[in-house]
Design a protein around this motif. Structure first.
Motif, short mmCIF file in Angstrom:
data_model
loop_
_atom_site.label_atom_id
_atom_site.label_comp_id
_atom_site.label_asym_id
_atom_site.label_seq_id
_atom_site.Cartn_x
_atom_site.Cartn_y
_atom_site.Cartn_z
N ASP A 42 -90.65 -76.97 -34.27
CA ASP A 42 -90.51 -76.33 -35.89
C ASP A 42 -89.20 -75.71 -35.98
OD1 ASP A 42 -92.93 -76.97 -36.69
OD2 ASP A 42 -93.89 -75.12 -36.57
N SER A 43 -88.67 -75.08 -34.65
CA SER A 43 -87.47 -74.42 -34.89
C SER A 43 -86.11 -75.55 -35.26
CB SER A 43 -87.10 -73.73 -33.39
OG SER A 43 -87.65 -72.59 -33.24
N HIS A 94 -92.49 -68.48 -33.13
CA HIS A 94 -93.42 -68.64 -34.29
C HIS A 94 -92.85 -68.51 -35.70
CE1 HIS A 94 -96.63 -68.98 -31.19
NE2 HIS A 94 -96.10 -67.73 -30.58
N SER A 95 -92.87 -69.33 -36.42
CA SER A 95 -91.97 -69.35 -37.92
C SER A 95 -92.73 -68.49 -38.73
CB SER A 95 -91.47 -70.58 -38.26
OG SER A 95 -92.56 -71.34 -38.35
N LEU A 96 -93.88 -68.41 -38.74
CA LEU A 96 -94.93 -67.98 -39.77
C LEU A 96 -94.37 -66.59 -40.04
CD1 LEU A 96 -96.86 -68.94 -42.09
CD2 LEU A 96 -98.71 -67.98 -40.31
N TYR A 113 -90.03 -64.03 -32.66
CA TYR A 113 -91.32 -64.34 -32.25
C TYR A 113 -92.28 -64.29 -33.22
CZ TYR A 113 -89.86 -64.42 -27.41
OH TYR A 113 -89.16 -64.50 -26.32
N GLY A 114 -91.91 -64.07 -34.36
CA GLY A 114 -92.86 -64.32 -35.53
C GLY A 114 -93.23 -62.92 -36.40
N ASN A 115 -93.32 -63.19 -37.86
CA ASN A 115 -93.46 -62.18 -38.68
C ASN A 115 -92.52 -61.26 -38.74
OD1 ASN A 115 -95.26 -61.02 -40.71
ND2 ASN A 115 -96.22 -59.91 -39.45
N ALA A 137 -92.55 -59.87 -32.10
CA ALA A 137 -93.45 -60.05 -33.37
C ALA A 137 -93.41 -59.00 -34.16
CB ALA A 137 -94.71 -60.66 -32.78
#
Length: 187
Positions: A42-43, A94-96, A113-115, A137
């Motif tokens: 995804d990156s 983690h892109s979300l 690392y996400g969020n 994260a």
């Protein structure tokens, strides 16, 4: 001629992103690692879409940047502002839920690392994140701050002040400590 030059520079950026992401994800840049990153990461999709958005802005092609931004948000769960500068090999573990706004500048090989939120709380400027930074994260980096190279931002930290190179920032608001593992780190 200008179009060809820009096309080559975009292709060069995509190849460079693939190599840096392969190095970040697998530790090496052989053909198999690069192919794996390009086909499954995804990156890589995020950085490739961002490079296409940059090209659309450079050529003043109406609506393309907006359509790609909406697609990037809907499909990959990440919001990147049109004036954000992404370095080579930015790695979204983690892109979300990641939001990078305004004219923030992200260095090479930065890990999200996400969020995460990288932006402003008071419309007074946007962060500059130097090379090889890891952002845990849920961390928030707000305002006109500079995050020094090789620093680590802890999970859920809220960073409102500059972080020197080779430091760790933890807590709400973040407190800053020198990294003790810098001699052993291989990036």
């Amino acid at each position: 001629m200008n179009f060809l030059k820009s096309k080559r520079s975009m292709l060069g950026a995509l190849v460079s992103d693939a190599m840096e992401l392969a190095r970040a994800a697998n530790g090496h840049t052989d053909a198999k690692s690069i192919a794996k990153v390009v086909l499954t990461s995804d990156s890589y999709r995020i950085t490739a879409l961002n490079r296409a958005r940059e090209a659309a802005l450079d050529y003043h092609i109406p609506l393309v940047n907006h359509v790609l931004r909406v697609a990037q948000t809907a499909v990959l769960g990440i919001e990147i502002g049109k004036d954000v500068t992404l370095g080579k090999g930015v790695y979204f573990v983690h892109s979300l839920g990641i939001v990078i706004g305004g004219d923030a500048r992200i260095g090479d090989r930065v890990r999200f690392y996400g969020n995460n939120t990288v932006g402003t709380a008071k419309d007074n400027g946007y962060p500059v994140i130097e090379d090889d930074v890891w952002i845990g994260a849920g961390a928030r980096i707000l305002g006109p701050v500079r995050i020094g190279a090789r620093s680590r931002i802890g999970a859920n930290a809220v960073v409102l002040q500059d972080v020197p190179p080779d430091s760790v920032a933890v807590g709400i608001p973040a407190r800053i400590f020198p990294r003790k593992d810098t001699d052993d780190v291989v990036l």
